[in-house]
Design a protein around this motif. Structure first.
Motif, PDB file in Angstrom:
ATOM      1  N   GLY A  21      -6.752  14.510 -30.989  1.00  0.00           N
ATOM      2  CA  GLY A  21      -5.667  13.648 -30.553  1.00  0.00           C
ATOM      3  C   GLY A  21      -4.287  14.200 -30.850  1.00  0.00           C
ATOM      4  O   GLY A  21      -3.312  13.825 -30.217  1.00  0.00           O
ATOM      5  N   VAL A  22      -4.190  15.092 -31.827  1.00  0.00           N
ATOM      6  CA  VAL A  22      -2.908  15.724 -32.147  1.00  0.00           C
ATOM      7  C   VAL A  22      -2.735  17.018 -31.355  1.00  0.00           C
ATOM      8  O   VAL A  22      -1.658  17.300 -30.829  1.00  0.00           O
ATOM      9  CB  VAL A  22      -2.799  16.001 -33.667  1.00  0.00           C
ATOM     10  CG1 VAL A  22      -1.603  16.863 -33.982  1.00  0.00           C
ATOM     11  CG2 VAL A  22      -2.742  14.693 -34.429  1.00  0.00           C
ATOM     12  N   VAL A  23      -3.791  17.803 -31.249  1.00  0.00           N
ATOM     13  CA  VAL A  23      -3.695  19.125 -30.621  1.00  0.00           C
ATOM     14  C   VAL A  23      -3.523  19.030 -29.101  1.00  0.00           C
ATOM     15  O   VAL A  23      -2.704  19.753 -28.520  1.00  0.00           O
ATOM     16  CB  VAL A  23      -4.933  19.978 -30.986  1.00  0.00           C
ATOM     17  CG1 VAL A  23      -4.993  21.248 -30.179  1.00  0.00           C
ATOM     18  CG2 VAL A  23      -4.930  20.286 -32.473  1.00  0.00           C
ATOM     19  N   VAL A  26       0.084  18.338 -27.874  1.00  0.00           N
ATOM     20  CA  VAL A  26       0.957  19.494 -28.126  1.00  0.00           C
ATOM     21  C   VAL A  26       0.726  20.560 -27.061  1.00  0.00           C
ATOM     22  O   VAL A  26       1.680  21.103 -26.482  1.00  0.00           O
ATOM     23  CB  VAL A  26       0.736  20.059 -29.548  1.00  0.00           C
ATOM     24  CG1 VAL A  26       1.456  21.371 -29.732  1.00  0.00           C
ATOM     25  CG2 VAL A  26       1.165  19.040 -30.587  1.00  0.00           C
ATOM     26  N   ILE A  27      -0.530  20.844 -26.778  1.00  0.00           N
ATOM     27  CA  ILE A  27      -0.855  21.824 -25.736  1.00  0.00           C
ATOM     28  C   ILE A  27      -0.340  21.347 -24.377  1.00  0.00           C
ATOM     29  O   ILE A  27       0.254  22.119 -23.621  1.00  0.00           O
ATOM     30  CB  ILE A  27      -2.371  22.085 -25.696  1.00  0.00           C
ATOM     31  CG1 ILE A  27      -2.813  22.801 -26.978  1.00  0.00           C
ATOM     32  CG2 ILE A  27      -2.753  22.893 -24.476  1.00  0.00           C
ATOM     33  CD1 ILE A  27      -4.307  22.892 -27.138  1.00  0.00           C
ATOM     34  N   LEU A  60       7.687  13.010 -22.392  1.00  0.00           N
ATOM     35  CA  LEU A  60       7.094  12.308 -23.526  1.00  0.00           C
ATOM     36  C   LEU A  60       5.803  11.581 -23.159  1.00  0.00           C
ATOM     37  O   LEU A  60       4.931  11.400 -24.005  1.00  0.00           O
ATOM     38  CB  LEU A  60       8.092  11.320 -24.120  1.00  0.00           C
ATOM     39  CG  LEU A  60       9.326  11.938 -24.761  1.00  0.00           C
ATOM     40  CD1 LEU A  60      10.252  10.857 -25.271  1.00  0.00           C
ATOM     41  CD2 LEU A  60       8.941  12.878 -25.887  1.00  0.00           C
ATOM     42  N   ILE A  61       5.662  11.187 -21.912  1.00  0.00           N
ATOM     43  CA  ILE A  61       4.470  10.450 -21.506  1.00  0.00           C
ATOM     44  C   ILE A  61       3.346  11.389 -21.063  1.00  0.00           C
ATOM     45  O   ILE A  61       2.189  11.178 -21.401  1.00  0.00           O
ATOM     46  CB  ILE A  61       4.816   9.448 -20.398  1.00  0.00           C
ATOM     47  CG1 ILE A  61       5.719   8.361 -20.974  1.00  0.00           C
ATOM     48  CG2 ILE A  61       3.579   8.833 -19.791  1.00  0.00           C
ATOM     49  CD1 ILE A  61       6.272   7.421 -19.946  1.00  0.00           C
ATOM     50  N   PHE A  62       3.662  12.424 -20.328  1.00  0.00           N
ATOM     51  CA  PHE A  62       2.631  13.323 -19.813  1.00  0.00           C
ATOM     52  C   PHE A  62       1.733  13.915 -20.896  1.00  0.00           C
ATOM     53  O   PHE A  62       0.516  13.999 -20.688  1.00  0.00           O
ATOM     54  CB  PHE A  62       3.259  14.453 -18.978  1.00  0.00           C
ATOM     55  CG  PHE A  62       2.240  15.404 -18.438  1.00  0.00           C
ATOM     56  CD1 PHE A  62       1.499  15.070 -17.315  1.00  0.00           C
ATOM     57  CD2 PHE A  62       1.997  16.611 -19.065  1.00  0.00           C
ATOM     58  CE1 PHE A  62       0.539  15.937 -16.827  1.00  0.00           C
ATOM     59  CE2 PHE A  62       1.046  17.490 -18.583  1.00  0.00           C
ATOM     60  CZ  PHE A  62       0.309  17.150 -17.457  1.00  0.00           C
ATOM     61  N   PRO A  63       2.249  14.342 -22.034  1.00  0.00           N
ATOM     62  CA  PRO A  63       1.357  14.915 -23.049  1.00  0.00           C
ATOM     63  C   PRO A  63       0.301  13.948 -23.593  1.00  0.00           C
ATOM     64  O   PRO A  63      -0.707  14.386 -24.138  1.00  0.00           O
ATOM     65  CB  PRO A  63       2.307  15.339 -24.168  1.00  0.00           C
ATOM     66  CG  PRO A  63       3.580  15.606 -23.481  1.00  0.00           C
ATOM     67  CD  PRO A  63       3.647  14.585 -22.385  1.00  0.00           C
TER      68      PRO A  63
END
Length: 103
Positions: A21-23, A26-27, A60-63
């Motif tokens: 959920g974090v990685v 970021v990618i 901010l939403i797309f990731p």
């Protein structure tokens, strides 16, 4: 035993969901940045985001979208409950600052 059942026994842990959920966002952020705003360096991108709140929406939403796709598969298709808990918790923690930033 099916391949996904074997893989699910290895992956169905809350910490794996948190890490995923974090990685993934970021990618996804870096991929989207390079596709849509590849001509801007980090400073120009930061200035562009802070210039107007409408400029922040897509970046901010797309990731967070890869987390939604992963949630669908882990919750409804594969039934990895602990993994799903980790990814949902991480997405909520990442979504709150995103919503606040969009205001």
């Amino acid at each position: 035993m099916k391949l996904m059942e074997k893989w699910g026994k290895r992956m169905d842990f809350t910490w794996v969901g948190v890490v995923s959920g974090v990685v993934l966002p970021v990618i996804a952020f870096f991929i989207f940045w390079q596709i849509k705003y590849g001509e801007k360096d980090w400073e120009q991108l930061y200035y562009y985001i802070t210039l107007n709140s409408a400029n922040r929406n897509d970046l901010l939403i797309f990731p967070l979208l890869p987390n939604l796709v992963l949630f669908y598969f882990t919750n409804f298709q594969w039934r990895w409950d602990r993994f799903t808990l980790g990814i949902v918790a991480t997405t909520v923690i990442l979504a709150v600052p995103t919503v606040i930033a969009l205001i």
